[in-house]
Motif scaffolding. Structure first.
Motif, short mmCIF file in Angstrom:
data_model
loop_
_atom_site.label_atom_id
_atom_site.label_comp_id
_atom_site.label_asym_id
_atom_site.label_seq_id
_atom_site.Cartn_x
_atom_site.Cartn_y
_atom_site.Cartn_z
N SER A 1 0.83 -1.20 0.00
CA SER A 1 0.00 0.00 0.00
C SER A 1 0.87 1.25 0.00
O SER A 1 1.99 1.26 0.48
CB SER A 1 -0.90 0.01 1.24
N ASP A 2 0.33 2.31 -0.55
CA ASP A 2 1.02 3.59 -0.58
C ASP A 2 0.06 4.66 -0.05
O ASP A 2 -0.93 4.99 -0.69
CB ASP A 2 1.44 3.93 -2.01
N PRO A 3 0.33 5.17 1.17
CA PRO A 3 1.46 4.89 2.05
C PRO A 3 1.34 3.49 2.66
O PRO A 3 0.24 2.93 2.70
CB PRO A 3 1.36 5.97 3.13
N PRO A 4 2.46 2.92 3.13
CA PRO A 4 2.43 1.56 3.67
C PRO A 4 1.49 1.44 4.86
O PRO A 4 1.35 2.35 5.66
CB PRO A 4 3.89 1.32 4.11
N GLN A 5 0.81 0.28 4.94
CA GLN A 5 -0.03 0.00 6.10
C GLN A 5 0.83 -0.52 7.25
O GLN A 5 1.76 -1.28 7.03
CB GLN A 5 -1.07 -1.08 5.75
N ASP A 6 0.48 -0.11 8.47
CA ASP A 6 1.14 -0.73 9.60
C ASP A 6 0.46 -2.07 9.87
O ASP A 6 -0.56 -2.41 9.26
CB ASP A 6 1.14 0.17 10.83
N GLU A 7 1.02 -2.85 10.78
CA GLU A 7 0.51 -4.20 11.02
C GLU A 7 -0.93 -4.18 11.52
O GLU A 7 -1.73 -5.04 11.16
CB GLU A 7 1.40 -4.94 12.00
N ALA A 8 -1.25 -3.20 12.36
CA ALA A 8 -2.60 -3.14 12.91
C ALA A 8 -3.63 -2.93 11.80
O ALA A 8 -4.69 -3.57 11.79
CB ALA A 8 -2.69 -2.03 13.95
N ARG A 9 -3.31 -2.04 10.85
CA ARG A 9 -4.25 -1.79 9.75
C ARG A 9 -4.36 -3.01 8.83
O ARG A 9 -5.44 -3.35 8.36
CB ARG A 9 -3.80 -0.57 8.96
N LEU A 10 -3.23 -3.66 8.57
CA LEU A 10 -3.26 -4.85 7.72
C LEU A 10 -4.07 -5.95 8.39
O LEU A 10 -4.89 -6.63 7.76
CB LEU A 10 -1.84 -5.34 7.44
N ARG A 11 -3.87 -6.13 9.69
CA ARG A 11 -4.62 -7.16 10.43
C ARG A 11 -6.11 -6.85 10.39
O ARG A 11 -6.94 -7.76 10.20
CB ARG A 11 -4.09 -7.23 11.86
N ALA A 12 -6.46 -5.59 10.57
CA ALA A 12 -7.88 -5.20 10.53
C ALA A 12 -8.47 -5.43 9.14
O ALA A 12 -9.61 -5.89 8.99
CB ALA A 12 -8.03 -3.74 10.94
#
Length: 212
Positions: free
Chosen positions: A175-186
């Motif tokens: 993703s641009d901007p990169p997703q952090d782990e919390a957002r990816l997990r969600a």
């Protein structure tokens, strides 16, 4: 199979020749780095011509993909250890994907196609029949009861393929901007997890009325 070169020790089979090419490529990468390793380097390491290497692999990227794949065993052990205690299938798959997205780019062998920038080879290697079968075998090691979740043995190949295709996309096109782990997990929990959860049994309806 041609017996010229090979340091005076010609391989006894095509399978041995392929493995020796893969091993030679790994040595060249360790010496020069993946972006500076060429097919000529690999051929020179083996004492054969480029044409000999081409008889077994069509592209350097394909060999590098094999080097990466053979580095997967220790990575899988780390992931399974990370998942211990997660018994819900949906949560385990989501957490496994998050672990892969975080860890693969830092693994010297697994990240080789990404370092090379050869996303075509990376995607091709991730969706071969052998890779999908390996993915299904990996899913069997998850600390979950697939059958209890309504996921049968014959479903695991399909689940492995979906996971590999999704993971390939996440790694090749972050993703641009990169997703952090919390957002990816969600994100994965919202859109992937429901497909891995057994639907609740319907509530019993009112008793049928007797015919008069």
């Amino acid at each position: 199979m041609g017996h010229h070169g090979w340091g005076g020790r010609p391989p006894a089979s095509d399978a041995e020749a392929r493995q020796r090419i893969i091993d030679a490529t790994a040595r060249c990468i360790d010496r020069h780095g993946v972006t500076k390793t060429t097919l000529s380097d690999v051929a020179g390491e083996l004492g054969v011509t480029r044409q000999t290497v081409y008889r077994h692999f069509g592209r350097l990227g394909d060999i590098i993909g094999e080097v990466a794949a053979q580095g997967a065993a220790s990575f899988v052990d780390l992931m399974i250890a990370h998942l211990q205690g997660i018994t819900d299938p949906a949560e385990a798959v989501v957490e496994g994907i998050v672990f892969c997205v975080r860890t693969i780019p830092t693994e010297p062998r697994l990240s080789l196609p990404l370092q090379l920038g050869d996303t075509t080879a990376f995607g091709r290697g991730a969706t071969t029949r052998d890779t999908i079968a390996y993915g299904a075998q990996m899913l069997r090691r998850f600390p979950v009861d697939w059958a209890a979740a309504g996921i049968e043995e014959e479903d695991l190949d399909g689940l492995a393929e979906i996971i590999m295709r999704l993971l390939t996309s996440l790694l090749e096109h972050p993703s641009d901007p990169p997703q952090d782990e919390a957002r990816l997990r969600a994100f994965l929990t919202r859109w992937l997890a429901p497909a891995l959860s057994r639907p609740a049994a319907p509530a019993p309806g009112p008793p049928a009325r007797a015919e008069v």
